[in-house]
Scaffold this motif. Structure first.
Motif, mmCIF file in Angstrom:
data_model
loop_
_atom_site.group_PDB
_atom_site.id
_atom_site.type_symbol
_atom_site.label_atom_id
_atom_site.label_comp_id
_atom_site.label_asym_id
_atom_site.label_seq_id
_atom_site.Cartn_x
_atom_site.Cartn_y
_atom_site.Cartn_z
ATOM 1 N N CYS A 10 22.767 15.404 82.611
ATOM 2 C CA CYS A 10 23.314 15.075 81.403
ATOM 3 C C CYS A 10 23.185 13.591 81.105
ATOM 4 N N ALA A 11 23.488 12.769 81.980
ATOM 5 C CA ALA A 11 23.457 11.315 81.771
ATOM 6 C C ALA A 11 22.186 10.704 81.808
ATOM 7 N N MET A 12 21.194 10.861 82.477
ATOM 8 C CA MET A 12 19.883 10.223 82.715
ATOM 9 C C MET A 12 19.028 10.166 81.438
ATOM 10 N N PRO A 13 19.072 11.344 80.761
ATOM 11 C CA PRO A 13 18.181 11.362 79.442
ATOM 12 C C PRO A 13 18.577 10.234 78.512
ATOM 13 N N PHE A 14 19.940 9.934 78.176
ATOM 14 C CA PHE A 14 20.519 8.997 77.468
ATOM 15 C C PHE A 14 20.267 7.491 77.861
ATOM 16 N N ALA A 15 20.202 7.376 79.054
ATOM 17 C CA ALA A 15 20.049 6.161 79.656
ATOM 18 C C ALA A 15 18.152 6.056 79.741
ATOM 19 N N MET A 16 17.537 7.081 79.819
ATOM 20 C CA MET A 16 16.081 6.624 79.364
ATOM 21 C C MET A 16 15.801 6.437 78.348
ATOM 22 N N LEU A 17 16.508 6.980 77.125
ATOM 23 C CA LEU A 17 16.295 6.998 75.749
ATOM 24 C C LEU A 17 16.248 5.411 75.279
ATOM 25 N N ALA A 18 17.219 4.629 75.998
ATOM 26 C CA ALA A 18 17.252 3.283 75.406
ATOM 27 C C ALA A 18 15.843 2.488 76.129
ATOM 28 N N ASP A 19 15.641 2.741 77.320
ATOM 29 C CA ASP A 19 14.388 2.211 77.703
ATOM 30 C C ASP A 19 13.296 2.716 77.084
ATOM 31 N N ALA A 96 12.963 15.042 91.073
ATOM 32 C CA ALA A 96 11.387 14.444 91.291
ATOM 33 C C ALA A 96 10.951 13.861 90.126
ATOM 34 N N ILE A 97 11.220 14.113 89.068
ATOM 35 C CA ILE A 97 10.622 13.593 87.715
ATOM 36 C C ILE A 97 11.510 11.984 87.668
ATOM 37 N N MET A 98 12.731 12.131 87.944
ATOM 38 C CA MET A 98 13.153 10.803 88.273
ATOM 39 C C MET A 98 12.983 9.912 89.255
ATOM 40 N N LEU A 99 12.461 10.097 90.506
ATOM 41 C CA LEU A 99 11.742 9.422 91.224
ATOM 42 C C LEU A 99 10.575 8.932 90.744
ATOM 43 N N LEU A 100 9.542 9.509 89.841
ATOM 44 C CA LEU A 100 8.642 9.040 89.203
ATOM 45 C C LEU A 100 8.814 8.276 88.246
ATOM 46 N N TYR A 101 10.079 8.370 87.659
ATOM 47 C CA TYR A 101 10.501 7.112 86.473
ATOM 48 C C TYR A 101 10.781 5.881 87.093
ATOM 49 N N ILE A 102 11.167 5.895 88.285
ATOM 50 C CA ILE A 102 11.571 4.331 88.830
ATOM 51 C C ILE A 102 10.609 3.454 88.956
#
Length: 127
Positions: A10-19, A96-102
């Motif tokens: 729930c939290a990560m998409p909103f953090a990613m949105l700013a980036d 796994a997607i988040m690991l690629l996002y790093i």
């Protein structure tokens, strides 16, 4: 454990949105925060909610689930799968997607610095 996975999902998409907004401005010069917020949060949340209902209902229907009736062994197994293992599988995919996002997150300081220069926010110390 499920709460931890749900919190991250729930939290990560909103953090990613700013980036994403910063990266889009850095690449194109257009800061489309309103559009990206509308598409990235509102539309995708609705789409995800739809899939989140559709997929388990199809799995349970395939196993013979009938509402308000005594359930068969296969039907009970499908309910267990949909409420325990399906979320685990989805959380693993998201991880796994988040690991690629790093890889892209490491570029964020460069993007921020360039945007600060464009906006004239560079302090005397940094010059």
């Amino acid at each position: 454990m499920g709460t931890l996975g749900a919190a991250i999902a729930c939290a990560m998409p909103f953090a990613m949105l700013a980036d994403t907004v910063d990266f889009g401005e850095w690449k194109t010069g257009i800061r489309a925060s309103g559009f990206l917020t509308a598409v990235g949060s509102a539309f995708c949340i609705q789409l995800g909610s739809g899939f989140g209902s559709f997929i388990p209902s199809k799995i349970m229907a395939a196993a013979g689930f009938v509402a308000n009736k005594t359930q068969s062994t296969a039907s009970l197994a499908s309910i267990r799968f949909c409420f325990v293992w399906l979320p685990v599988i989805i959380y693993i995919i998201v991880a796994a997607i988040m690991l690629l996002y790093i890889k892209y997150e490491k570029n964020e300081p460069v993007v921020k610095a360039d945007l600060d220069k464009r906006h004239g926010l560079v302090t005397q110390e940094e010059k």
